[in-house]
Design an enzyme around this catalytic site. Structure first.
Site, short mmCIF file in Angstrom:
data_model
loop_
_atom_site.label_atom_id
_atom_site.label_comp_id
_atom_site.label_asym_id
_atom_site.label_seq_id
_atom_site.Cartn_x
_atom_site.Cartn_y
_atom_site.Cartn_z
N CYS A 266 14.63 43.73 69.05
CA CYS A 266 14.44 44.24 69.92
C CYS A 266 12.33 44.51 69.69
O CYS A 266 12.65 43.94 70.59
CB CYS A 266 14.49 45.99 69.18
SG CYS A 266 16.42 46.31 70.03
N ARG A 334 17.86 39.09 62.84
CA ARG A 334 17.46 38.32 64.35
C ARG A 334 16.06 39.04 63.84
O ARG A 334 15.24 39.82 63.64
CB ARG A 334 17.81 39.17 65.43
CG ARG A 334 19.25 38.49 65.71
CD ARG A 334 20.11 39.48 66.94
NE ARG A 334 20.63 40.28 66.09
CZ ARG A 334 20.78 41.41 67.35
NH1 ARG A 334 20.85 40.68 68.65
NH2 ARG A 334 21.44 42.96 67.30
N1 LIG Z 1 20.27 46.43 68.22
C1 LIG Z 1 18.69 47.31 68.91
O1 LIG Z 1 19.11 48.34 67.76
C2 LIG Z 1 19.21 47.87 70.42
C3 LIG Z 1 18.84 48.86 70.51
C4 LIG Z 1 18.35 49.30 71.91
C5 LIG Z 1 18.71 48.75 72.86
N2 LIG Z 1 19.30 47.44 72.31
C6 LIG Z 1 19.60 45.95 73.71
O2 LIG Z 1 20.53 46.01 73.88
C7 LIG Z 1 20.67 45.32 74.77
C8 LIG Z 1 22.21 44.67 73.48
O3 LIG Z 1 22.26 44.56 72.41
P1 LIG Z 1 22.70 44.22 70.02
O4 LIG Z 1 21.84 44.86 69.44
O5 LIG Z 1 24.12 44.86 71.00
O6 LIG Z 1 23.21 42.86 71.38
P2 LIG Z 1 24.35 41.79 70.32
O7 LIG Z 1 23.98 40.91 70.55
O8 LIG Z 1 25.06 42.66 69.13
O9 LIG Z 1 25.18 42.17 71.39
C9 LIG Z 1 25.92 41.75 72.68
C10 LIG Z 1 27.04 41.63 72.84
O10 LIG Z 1 27.60 41.04 74.13
C11 LIG Z 1 28.29 39.94 73.69
N3 LIG Z 1 28.23 39.38 75.91
C12 LIG Z 1 27.31 38.33 76.11
N4 LIG Z 1 27.61 38.26 77.32
C13 LIG Z 1 29.12 38.46 77.33
C14 LIG Z 1 29.42 38.65 79.11
N5 LIG Z 1 29.60 37.92 80.44
N6 LIG Z 1 30.49 39.20 79.24
C15 LIG Z 1 31.02 40.14 78.05
N7 LIG Z 1 30.33 40.24 76.60
C16 LIG Z 1 29.18 39.64 76.58
C17 LIG Z 1 28.02 39.03 73.08
O11 LIG Z 1 28.98 38.22 73.09
C18 LIG Z 1 27.63 39.81 72.24
O12 LIG Z 1 28.99 40.58 70.92
C19 LIG Z 1 19.99 44.37 74.38
O13 LIG Z 1 19.48 44.43 76.05
C20 LIG Z 1 19.08 45.13 73.56
O14 LIG Z 1 17.90 44.75 73.95
C21 LIG Z 1 19.53 46.63 71.69
#
Ligand SMILES: NC(=O)c1ccc[n+]([C@@H]2O[C@H](COP(=O)([O-])OP(=O)(O)OC[C@H]3O[C@@H](n4cnc5c(N)ncnc54)[C@H](O)[C@@H]3O)[C@@H](O)[C@H]2O)c1
Length: 446
Positions: A266, A334
């Site tokens: 993030c 990451r």
């Molecule tokens: N990881 C954190 O701590 C955190 C905290 C707050 C906000 N966020 C935000 O939340 C969002 C997700 O982050 P994350 O860490 O969960 O990412 P991640 O990479 O762990 O998960 C994202 C998932 O989305 C799936 N995906 C991609 N395109 C898709 C589609 N068209 N249809 C269905 N699934 C699809 C991917 O295969 C993946 O499994 C980001 O914008 C991130 O900035 C993350």
């Protein structure tokens, strides 16, 4: 409520499981068939405390299911969360291709009203893009079905994600649609039984709030790292300074820890994205530009200390690295500082024996084919015969090691501590050369 979670990663899986725990009927959809297969076989593809139990319980109760079928996922939830990744594009802006793809999926398959909730971290204006993508698909189908788009940024922390989602500090909802706001309040009612935690605002402010929060936290980290480096020059101890300023309630104690620079999924990308958003809007974010520059430099501080001690040519030397994940209690690597540190040590000719309680599988994947990088089964095995120990992540099990055994295993009793885990006097008394971050007096004594 019937809920669909589009994207089953750190945020989607945790949010889906927590919403199911309160009785909602949740279907998690992902394009990654391998991930969904693991979940359907009862596994959990990520390391997150408390998550396996939660997933198992709600799967057993049939409140939490997983699919790769887009039509099924859109048919299921009246509420459709978008929780897909928003990685940085080449110019630093958030790459919205997955968010837009998710929106298109909804537009392509919906047959009745849908409340679409942006949970991914997205730049200001993305709700409009999501609305346009859905409208475009509906127009292509020559149909008109009502829908709303709401912003609901997520503030959970990896490593404490379940706890954070279950007991949020605040729940930000961005919408100008009273009916959508009412539905979101109902959805989150069980998560705020003691205090009102919901803050409803306009969509753009909600989108910006998420970036502002991460940018502020990243700023505190870079500020402390810069002062840590100054402390070394001045012979001051940043840990004393940290305690001295943290006692001021206007400053507080959180996020004042100097270290090897921020990483993770993030902060790096969100700082980059908000700088880019500002540039596109004709403004410059001077503070955040400096925050990023300081962070990049900080990732090299520990290697700089190693080179000062051992010289530029590290060929034939091996370093034990404790901690690979970007922070404790996660397997997420990451943008982890460990990656930059290991890469630089390898570039100087050194070999690495690494240990991490959760991220070893991820490290093996990332460093596949790298002959001089090996993973050990325990902290002491990593240290065995190594020229020095390098601490990168502050896992609890590194806080109080058996120092006698550690000294016996290492070739030289030297610790480079990127997390300031130990009291310099204590480890020095035990015969170690100790190189922490920003503890000028300790360095003088070493
Ligand atoms: N990881 C954190 O701590 C955190 C905290 C707050 C906000 N966020 C935000 O939340 C969002 C997700 O982050 P994350 O860490 O969960 O990412 P991640 O990479 O762990 O998960 C994202 C998932 O989305 C799936 N995906 C991609 N395109 C898709 C589609 N068209 N249809 C269905 N699934 C699809 C991917 O295969 C993946 O499994 C980001 O914008 C991130 O900035 C993350």
């Amino acid at each position: 409520m019937k809920i669909t979670m589009i994207g089953t990663g750190y945020v989607g899986l945790v949010s889906g499981a927590c919403l199911a725990e309160f009785g909602n009927d949740v279907l998690c959809y992902d394009v990654d068939a391998r991930k969904i297969a693991v979940l359907n076989e009862g596994g959990v593809p990520i390391h997150e405390p408390g998550l396996p139990e939660l997933v198992q319980r709600n799967r057993a109760a049939d409140r939490l299911r997983f699919t790769t079928d887009p039509a099924e996922s859109v048919a299921h939830g009246r509420v459709q969360f978008i929780a897909v990744g928003t990685p940085p594009d080449e110019d630093g802006s958030a790459d919205l291709q997955h968010v837009v793809a998710a929106a298109r999926t909804i537009g392509r398959h919906m047959t009745e009203y849908r409340l679409v909730v942006d949970k991914s971290t997205v730049p200001v204006g993305t709700a409009d893009a999501v609305r346009d993508a859905i409208a475009h698909e509906l127009a292509a189908r020559r149909t008109s079905i009502p829908f709303s788009v709401v912003s609901n940024p997520e503030f959970l922390k990896e490593g404490a994600a379940v706890e954070d989602f279950m007991r949020p500090d605040r729940i930000v909802i961005g919408t100008e649609d009273a009916e959508a706001a009412r539905a979101m309040r109902a959805l989150y009612a069980p998560f705020q039984r003691n205090h009102e935690r919901i803050i409803v605002m306009d969509v753009r402010s909600a989108e910006l709030t998420k970036y502002a929060a991460n940018a502020m936290l990243a700023t505190r980290i870079s500020f402390m790292n810069e002062l840590a480096n100054l402390s070394e020059r001045l012979g001051a101890d940043i840990e004393q300074v940290r305690r001295g300023i943290g006692a001021d309630p206007r400053i507080g104690t959180h996020f004042l820890y100097p270290g090897t620079g921020y990483g993770g999924a993030c902060f790096p990308k969100d700082v980059k994205a908000i700088i880019r958003t500002a540039t596109d809007a004709g403004a410059e974010l001077h503070v955040l530009t400096a925050v990023e520059r300081v962070n990049e430099a900080q990732k090299r501080v520990l290697v700089g200390k190693i080179i000062s001690r051992f010289g530029n040519d590290l060929a034939g030397r091996r370093f034990a690295v404790w901690g690979l994940a970007f922070k404790p209690n996660t397997d997420d690597m990451r943008e982890a500082p460990s990656r930059a540190i290991i890469k630089e040590l390898l570039a100087h000719g050194a070999a690495i024996s690494a240990y991490d309680p959760a991220a070893m599988g991820e490290a093996q994947r990332l460093f596949t084919g790298e002959q001089r990088m090996s993973c050990a089964r325990s902290p002491l095995e990593a240290a065995d015969g190594a020229d020095a120990l390098v601490i990168v992540t502050e896992w609890k099990e590194f806080r109080s090691p058996d120092f006698d055994a550690l000294r016996a295993h290492l070739k030289h009793a030297i610790i480079f501590d990127g997390r300031n885990l130990y009291e310099p006097e204590d480890v020095q008394r035990m015969g170690f050369e100790y190189f922490p971050i920003g503890r000028g007096r300790a360095k003088d004594a070493a």
